[in-house]
Design an enzyme around this catalytic site. Structure first.
Site, short mmCIF file in Angstrom:
data_model
loop_
_atom_site.label_atom_id
_atom_site.label_comp_id
_atom_site.label_asym_id
_atom_site.label_seq_id
_atom_site.Cartn_x
_atom_site.Cartn_y
_atom_site.Cartn_z
N HIS A 157 2.32 15.03 -29.26
CA HIS A 157 1.67 13.71 -29.08
C HIS A 157 1.11 13.19 -30.40
CE1 HIS A 157 0.98 14.36 -24.51
NE2 HIS A 157 2.10 13.68 -24.74
N ARG A 196 -0.98 23.09 -14.31
CA ARG A 196 0.03 22.13 -14.74
C ARG A 196 -0.03 21.90 -16.25
NH1 ARG A 196 1.99 17.16 -10.92
NH2 ARG A 196 3.34 16.14 -12.39
N GLU A 255 -2.68 17.97 -11.45
CA GLU A 255 -3.02 18.32 -12.84
C GLU A 255 -4.49 18.68 -13.04
OE1 GLU A 255 -1.97 15.39 -15.87
OE2 GLU A 255 -0.71 16.92 -16.75
N HIS A 300 10.11 11.30 -27.71
CA HIS A 300 9.13 12.24 -27.15
C HIS A 300 9.61 13.70 -27.26
CE1 HIS A 300 6.03 13.79 -24.52
NE2 HIS A 300 6.97 14.32 -23.74
N HIS A 346 2.92 19.95 -26.65
CA HIS A 346 2.59 18.53 -26.52
C HIS A 346 1.38 18.10 -27.34
CE1 HIS A 346 5.67 18.55 -23.51
NE2 HIS A 346 5.47 17.30 -23.17
N ASN A 385 2.33 21.37 -20.86
CA ASN A 385 2.00 20.69 -22.11
C ASN A 385 2.30 21.53 -23.35
OD1 ASN A 385 1.19 18.42 -20.80
ND2 ASN A 385 -0.96 19.03 -20.71
N LYS A 428 9.59 23.61 -13.24
CA LYS A 428 8.62 22.52 -13.10
C LYS A 428 8.08 22.47 -11.66
CE LYS A 428 7.04 18.00 -14.03
NZ LYS A 428 7.13 16.73 -14.68
N ARG A 474 0.82 -1.23 0.00
CA ARG A 474 0.00 0.00 0.00
C ARG A 474 0.84 1.27 0.00
NH1 ARG A 474 -3.32 -2.89 3.78
NH2 ARG A 474 -5.20 -3.63 2.74
N LYS A 480 4.17 11.89 -10.89
CA LYS A 480 3.34 11.05 -11.77
C LYS A 480 4.07 9.73 -11.97
CE LYS A 480 1.22 14.29 -14.98
NZ LYS A 480 1.15 14.48 -16.44
N GLU A 500 12.62 19.42 -23.17
CA GLU A 500 11.79 19.78 -22.01
C GLU A 500 12.42 20.97 -21.27
OE1 GLU A 500 8.88 18.52 -21.64
OE2 GLU A 500 8.95 16.58 -22.69
N1 LIG Z 1 6.21 10.84 -14.88
C1 LIG Z 1 6.24 11.90 -15.63
O1 LIG Z 1 5.84 13.00 -15.22
C2 LIG Z 1 6.81 11.81 -17.01
C3 LIG Z 1 7.11 12.97 -17.72
C4 LIG Z 1 7.70 12.83 -18.98
C5 LIG Z 1 7.97 11.56 -19.49
N2 LIG Z 1 7.66 10.48 -18.76
C6 LIG Z 1 7.96 9.12 -19.26
O2 LIG Z 1 9.36 9.00 -19.42
C7 LIG Z 1 9.62 7.99 -20.37
C8 LIG Z 1 10.77 8.42 -21.26
O3 LIG Z 1 11.91 8.62 -20.45
P1 LIG Z 1 13.38 8.60 -21.06
O4 LIG Z 1 13.42 9.47 -22.26
O5 LIG Z 1 14.30 8.85 -19.95
O6 LIG Z 1 13.49 7.13 -21.65
P2 LIG Z 1 14.16 5.77 -21.09
O7 LIG Z 1 13.95 5.61 -19.66
O8 LIG Z 1 13.66 4.71 -22.00
O9 LIG Z 1 15.71 6.01 -21.36
C9 LIG Z 1 16.17 6.16 -22.68
C10 LIG Z 1 17.27 5.16 -23.02
O10 LIG Z 1 18.47 5.57 -22.38
C11 LIG Z 1 19.01 4.50 -21.61
N3 LIG Z 1 19.68 5.15 -20.48
C12 LIG Z 1 19.11 5.74 -19.42
N4 LIG Z 1 20.04 6.35 -18.67
C13 LIG Z 1 21.23 6.13 -19.28
C14 LIG Z 1 22.55 6.52 -18.98
N5 LIG Z 1 22.86 7.33 -17.97
N6 LIG Z 1 23.54 6.08 -19.81
C15 LIG Z 1 23.25 5.31 -20.89
N7 LIG Z 1 22.02 4.93 -21.23
C16 LIG Z 1 21.01 5.34 -20.43
C17 LIG Z 1 17.83 3.64 -21.26
O11 LIG Z 1 18.22 2.32 -20.99
C18 LIG Z 1 16.99 3.74 -22.54
O12 LIG Z 1 17.49 2.85 -23.49
C19 LIG Z 1 8.32 7.73 -21.10
O13 LIG Z 1 7.81 6.48 -20.73
C20 LIG Z 1 7.40 8.85 -20.61
O14 LIG Z 1 6.05 8.45 -20.55
C21 LIG Z 1 7.09 10.56 -17.54
#
Ligand SMILES: NC(=O)c1ccc[n+]([C@@H]2O[C@H](COP(=O)([O-])OP(=O)(O)OC[C@H]3O[C@@H](n4cnc5c(N)ncnc54)[C@H](O)[C@@H]3O)[C@@H](O)[C@H]2O)c1
Length: 349
Positions: free
Chosen positions: A241, A230, A226, A254, A237, A234, A216, A118, A140, A182
């Site tokens: 998207h 917030r 949100e 992204h 976006h 976007n 942020k 939980r 999030k 971002e």
């Molecule tokens: N929670 C939120 O508010 C929020 C906001 C924006 C995006 N997101 C989410 O974030 C995700 C995208 O995140 P991302 O772009 O970090 O992608 P990711 O986590 O897939 O990382 C990108 C790639 O880089 C590699 N990697 C990560 N750190 C590394 C490092 N230091 N050295 C070498 N390789 C490394 C990973 O293995 C992966 O292959 C999406 O799923 C999206 O929905 C969430």
């Protein structure tokens, strides 16, 4: 090191500074706690041993769950893997999950922590620029479900976020640029001084992160779940998207899609200049404006002929607007004309 406090309920600190992974035991309460480190295969290769060494040195019992890398594995099966690892390591209410990875790991681990027993503590240690600038801040969490991106999840604040820019040294240039979209977004919606910094000859990543995270944080504090402001986050976006999903998430990352989306949504010539400087695309020449309009028409934010849109009137001044559909079409037309001008100018250089 700079610490930014996030004044939500419960509040938490974001610590930003080179070498902070080693200082984790100073920054996080670890006494009498077991740690489950959640990471992916790529990040494990580069950084898991360093985290394990830090925990060993501090005498903290720890284990790990290493997930497949990438968005394709951001699903309930991954959450189950984390639960299995938590069960095997006897992780209980007082223990801690450390999310060591990009946004994918952060979202999965955050959701697993929010639901295991939980809800147990979670510390985010983001390792991509996107996860530092964006996903590790704001609470999030969640995973994809069938074709619903982030279809299952929860708002759940971390105990702390440790941002160590030296972890970015192993990141691919494409993923580094991806996260910068971002950061640039934060500059345009709320902090022109961040844009000045991004345009300066050799800005420090630590300084960039501090300014970006403050934007942020300030918005998340005003609207933790949100329901209002917030939405400013976007910016770019709606188009972003639509572009991402048009290519089934295969062509653009992204941040790249958001970069193209911001240029479509804002005519300021400074925007494509900053984006290009940091290695980001500013248009998708293969995407016909008419196709784009069709894609946006399918967007869920289209209510009775108007679209909820984020406008940036000038860098630092942003607002939410209910925009008439005709104005959206005109905006795409103007952006297409501006892109043509940019291409002409580049060809004559
Ligand atoms: N929670 C939120 O508010 C929020 C906001 C924006 C995006 N997101 C989410 O974030 C995700 C995208 O995140 P991302 O772009 O970090 O992608 P990711 O986590 O897939 O990382 C990108 C790639 O880089 C590699 N990697 C990560 N750190 C590394 C490092 N230091 N050295 C070498 N390789 C490394 C990973 O293995 C992966 O292959 C999406 O799923 C999206 O929905 C969430």
């Amino acid at each position: 090191m700079t610490t930014v406090r996030v004044g939500v309920d419960p509040p938490y600190d974001i610590h930003i500074g080179k070498g902070l992974l080693e200082r984790l035991p100073e920054l996080v309460r670890l006494e009498k706690r077991r740690v489950l480190a959640v990471t992916d295969r790529n990040v494990a290769r580069y950084h898991l041993a360093a985290l394990a060494a830090v925990l060993d040195k501090a005498g903290v019992p720890h284990s790990s769950a290493v997930l497949p890398a990438g968005e394709a594995g951001k699903d309930l099966a991954a959450v189950r893997k984390v639960y299995e690892a938590a069960h095997a390591a006897n992780i209980g209410r007082g223990d801690l999950i450390v999310a060591l990875g990009g946004g994918v790991v952060g979202d999965i681990a955050g959701f697993a922590a929010a639901t295991w027993c939980r809800g147990i503590g979670c510390v985010q240690v983001p390792t991509t620029l996107l996860s530092m600038a964006d996903s590790s801040v704001g609470g999030k969490t969640g995973v994809d479900f069938r074709d619903r991106k982030n279809g299952v999840g929860a708002f759940s604040q971390p105990e702390a976020v440790i941002m160590d820019p030296s972890l970015l040294d192993t990141l691919s240039p494409r993923h580094a640029a991806n996260g910068m979209a971002e950061v640039i977004k934060h500059g345009f919606i709320a902090d022109p001084a961040l844009l000045d910094l991004l345009e300066s000859p050799s800005p420090s990543m630590e300084e960039i992160l501090v300014r970006s995270v403050r934007v942020k944080t300030e918005i998340v504090q005003r609207d933790p779940t949100e329901k209002g402001d917030r939405a400013l986050l976007n910016f770019g976006h709606t188009f972003g998207h639509a572009i991402e999903s048009h290519y089934r998430y295969k062509k653009w990352l992204h941040g790249e899609a958001v970069a193209i989306g911001m240029v479509l949504a804002c005519p300021d010539p400074r925007l494509p200049r900053v984006l290009e400087r940091w290695g980001l695309p500013v248009e998708d020449p293969r995407l016909d404006p008419a196709v784009l309009i069709g894609l946006i028409g399918k967007d869920k934010k289209l209510i009775r002929g108007t679209l909820r849109f984020i406008r940036v009137d000038e860098p630092g001044k942003s607002r939410i607007e209910e925009m008439a559909w005709a104005e959206v079409e005109a905006m795409v037309g103007r952006a297409a004309a501006a892109a043509q001008e940019r291409r002409k100018a580049a060809a004559t250089k």
